[in-house]
Design a protein around this motif. Structure first.
Motif, PDB file in Angstrom:
ATOM      1  N   VAL A 172     103.821  50.077 -97.601  1.00 52.70           N
ATOM      2  CA  VAL A 172     102.526  50.254 -96.920  1.00 52.70           C
ATOM      3  C   VAL A 172     102.350  51.730 -96.564  1.00 52.70           C
ATOM      4  O   VAL A 172     101.276  52.314 -96.764  1.00 52.70           O
ATOM      5  CB  VAL A 172     102.441  49.385 -95.644  1.00 52.70           C
ATOM      6  CG1 VAL A 172     101.233  49.781 -94.797  1.00 52.70           C
ATOM      7  CG2 VAL A 172     102.361  47.912 -96.013  1.00 52.70           C
TER       8      VAL A 172
ATOM      9  N   HIS B 185      99.250  53.558 -98.278  1.00 51.00           N
ATOM     10  CA  HIS B 185      98.096  53.784 -97.405  1.00 51.00           C
ATOM     11  C   HIS B 185      98.197  55.057 -96.577  1.00 51.00           C
ATOM     12  O   HIS B 185      97.269  55.390 -95.851  1.00 51.00           O
ATOM     13  CB  HIS B 185      97.894  52.595 -96.456  1.00 51.00           C
ATOM     14  CG  HIS B 185      97.432  51.351 -97.158  1.00 51.00           C
ATOM     15  ND1 HIS B 185      98.300  50.450 -97.718  1.00 51.00           N
ATOM     16  CD2 HIS B 185      96.197  50.869 -97.408  1.00 51.00           C
ATOM     17  CE1 HIS B 185      97.613  49.472 -98.273  1.00 51.00           C
ATOM     18  NE2 HIS B 185      96.347  49.689 -98.103  1.00 51.00           N
ATOM     19  N   GLY B 186      99.323  55.732 -96.638  1.00 50.33           N
ATOM     20  CA  GLY B 186      99.467  56.967 -95.878  1.00 50.33           C
ATOM     21  C   GLY B 186      99.888  56.702 -94.442  1.00 50.33           C
ATOM     22  O   GLY B 186     100.085  55.560 -94.037  1.00 50.33           O
ATOM     23  N   PRO B 187     100.015  57.796 -93.677  1.00 49.51           N
ATOM     24  CA  PRO B 187     100.616  57.691 -92.338  1.00 49.51           C
ATOM     25  C   PRO B 187      99.649  57.209 -91.257  1.00 49.51           C
ATOM     26  O   PRO B 187      99.709  57.641 -90.124  1.00 49.51           O
ATOM     27  CB  PRO B 187     101.086  59.113 -92.077  1.00 49.51           C
ATOM     28  CG  PRO B 187     100.144  59.958 -92.848  1.00 49.51           C
ATOM     29  CD  PRO B 187      99.742  59.179 -94.065  1.00 49.51           C
ATOM     30  N   TYR B 188      98.748  56.292 -91.621  1.00 47.03           N
ATOM     31  CA  TYR B 188      97.819  55.770 -90.611  1.00 47.03           C
ATOM     32  C   TYR B 188      98.551  54.970 -89.539  1.00 47.03           C
ATOM     33  O   TYR B 188      98.005  54.711 -88.467  1.00 47.03           O
ATOM     34  CB  TYR B 188      96.734  54.907 -91.268  1.00 47.03           C
ATOM     35  CG  TYR B 188      97.153  53.488 -91.550  1.00 47.03           C
ATOM     36  CD1 TYR B 188      96.967  52.498 -90.590  1.00 47.03           C
ATOM     37  CD2 TYR B 188      97.742  53.134 -92.759  1.00 47.03           C
ATOM     38  CE1 TYR B 188      97.361  51.194 -90.840  1.00 47.03           C
ATOM     39  CE2 TYR B 188      98.134  51.848 -93.009  1.00 47.03           C
ATOM     40  CZ  TYR B 188      97.945  50.872 -92.045  1.00 47.03           C
ATOM     41  OH  TYR B 188      98.362  49.594 -92.290  1.00 47.03           O
TER      42      TYR B 188
ATOM     43  N   ILE C  96      99.714  55.675 -84.684  1.00 48.02           N
ATOM     44  CA  ILE C  96      98.467  55.283 -84.027  1.00 48.02           C
ATOM     45  C   ILE C  96      98.176  56.069 -82.753  1.00 48.02           C
ATOM     46  O   ILE C  96      97.085  55.950 -82.206  1.00 48.02           O
ATOM     47  CB  ILE C  96      98.485  53.774 -83.700  1.00 48.02           C
ATOM     48  CG1 ILE C  96      99.756  53.426 -82.924  1.00 48.02           C
ATOM     49  CG2 ILE C  96      98.400  52.961 -84.989  1.00 48.02           C
ATOM     50  CD1 ILE C  96      99.827  51.991 -82.481  1.00 48.02           C
TER      51      ILE C  96
ATOM     52  N   LEU D 234     103.471  52.392 -85.653  1.00 50.71           N
ATOM     53  CA  LEU D 234     103.569  50.932 -85.664  1.00 50.71           C
ATOM     54  C   LEU D 234     103.688  50.503 -87.125  1.00 50.71           C
ATOM     55  O   LEU D 234     102.705  50.457 -87.856  1.00 50.71           O
ATOM     56  CB  LEU D 234     102.329  50.301 -85.015  1.00 50.71           C
ATOM     57  CG  LEU D 234     102.275  48.762 -85.013  1.00 50.71           C
ATOM     58  CD1 LEU D 234     103.389  48.184 -84.145  1.00 50.71           C
ATOM     59  CD2 LEU D 234     100.915  48.267 -84.521  1.00 50.71           C
TER      60      LEU D 234
ATOM     61  N   ASN E 189     100.975  62.706 -90.349  1.00 52.75           N
ATOM     62  CA  ASN E 189      99.746  62.398 -89.629  1.00 52.75           C
ATOM     63  C   ASN E 189      99.361  63.610 -88.780  1.00 52.75           C
ATOM     64  O   ASN E 189     100.033  63.936 -87.797  1.00 52.75           O
ATOM     65  CB  ASN E 189      99.971  61.159 -88.743  1.00 52.75           C
ATOM     66  CG  ASN E 189      98.708  60.708 -88.033  1.00 52.75           C
ATOM     67  OD1 ASN E 189      98.095  61.480 -87.295  1.00 52.75           O
ATOM     68  ND2 ASN E 189      98.312  59.477 -88.255  1.00 52.75           N
TER      69      ASN E 189
ATOM     70  N   ASN F 186      98.799  63.097 -84.835  1.00 53.41           N
ATOM     71  CA  ASN F 186      99.768  62.445 -83.951  1.00 53.41           C
ATOM     72  C   ASN F 186     101.236  62.744 -84.234  1.00 53.41           C
ATOM     73  O   ASN F 186     102.117  62.187 -83.590  1.00 53.41           O
ATOM     74  CB  ASN F 186      99.541  60.926 -83.980  1.00 53.41           C
ATOM     75  CG  ASN F 186      98.174  60.540 -83.443  1.00 53.41           C
ATOM     76  OD1 ASN F 186      97.682  61.157 -82.508  1.00 53.41           O
ATOM     77  ND2 ASN F 186      97.568  59.532 -84.036  1.00 53.41           N
TER      78      ASN F 186
END
Lengths: 148, 109
Positions: A52, A56-59, A62, A68, A95, A98
């Motif tokens: 994941v 989807h990258g470092p989304y 959070i 998470l 990210n 963050n």
């Protein structure tokens, strides 16, 4: 106990304090290993969490310093649960807003809605800066568990 | 936190005609990150006095969605959600209600 749903989600051996990770994949691997060790997921779930991150990258980062990591409900999930790795040295996830990360939560759910109380607890807990700092300063896993 | 005006009167005609505004909170899997975003967005919308439904969804569902006025997601995922009719709002810090409030006000006012 301040966050009953949250505390219940952490099985035995699901918390590691002072961990060392080489990179972001390794950090997520450690969180997955704890979900496996606490009997919540099949080991293949850990690879899904890393996939994941790659797809989807470092989304998953959070909030400042907090990731998470999770995949989706499937037969790899034995029981809804959480794990937490407190990294001794912060890790860059990529990210911009963050990074760097010191708290890596692992999360697994058996379905799409039975864990809402748990996430509600998590949202309240992590919105308190003092709580986040107390997690970062926990002496060991038992101390950290007592904070939940 | 600064006072937030009630914006219901400022909503666009289409939103008024369709009744309640629909917002989707999007993450890769639709069960973790997006649910946290949905919870905090609902809290903020209540404070702002905006009547809206917020649904948590995964990327696949979001790409097929055509009826959401607003998509809430992260900067990393926003780049993967192009070509949709919805306005995309990116949130960096999921627990910072002020960031969510400011960005939603700017977009919806």
């Amino acid at each position: 106990m301040r966050f009953a749903n949250l505390a219940a989600a952490f099985g035995e051996n699901s918390i590691q304090v002072g961990a060392l990770a080489l990179d972001r994949s390794h950090a997520v691997q450690l969180a997955g290993d704890l979900l496996v060790a606490s009997g919540r997921v099949h080991p293949d779930y850990t690879q899904e969490m890393i996939d994941v991150l790659d797809s989807h990258g470092p989304y998953i980062v959070i909030a400042p310093g907090i990731a998470l990591a999770h995949s989706k409900p499937s037969n790899l999930v034995l029981e809804t649960g959480m794990s937490l790795v407190v990294l001794a040295e912060p890790i860059e996830f990529g990210n911009k807003a963050n990074d760097p990360v010191r708290l890596v939560f692992g999360f697994c759910a058996v379905d799409h809605d039975s864990h809402l109380g748990l996430l509600q607890d998590l949202a309240i807990a992590l919105s308190e800066e003092s709580f986040v700092n107390s997690l970062l300063n926990a002496r060991d896993s038992e101390h950290l568990r007592s904070l939940l | 936190m600064r006072e937030i005006p009630n914006i219901s009167a400022a909503c666009s005609d289409s939103i008024r005609q369709n009744g309640i505004m629909k917002i989707i909170a999007v993450c890769g899997m639709g069960i973790g990150t997006s649910v946290l975003l949905k919870m905090n967005a609902e809290k903020v919308l209540r404070q702002m006095g905006i009547d809206a439904t917020v649904e948590a969804t995964d990327m696949k569902t979001a790409r097929e969605s055509r009826d959401a006025q607003v998509i809430l997601t992260t900067p990393d995922l926003a780049g993967l959600l192009t070509g949709l009719p919805s306005e995309i709002i990116t949130i960096e810090h999921f627990f910072d209600l002020e960031e969510i409030t400011n960005k939603l006000s700017k977009s919806l006012l």
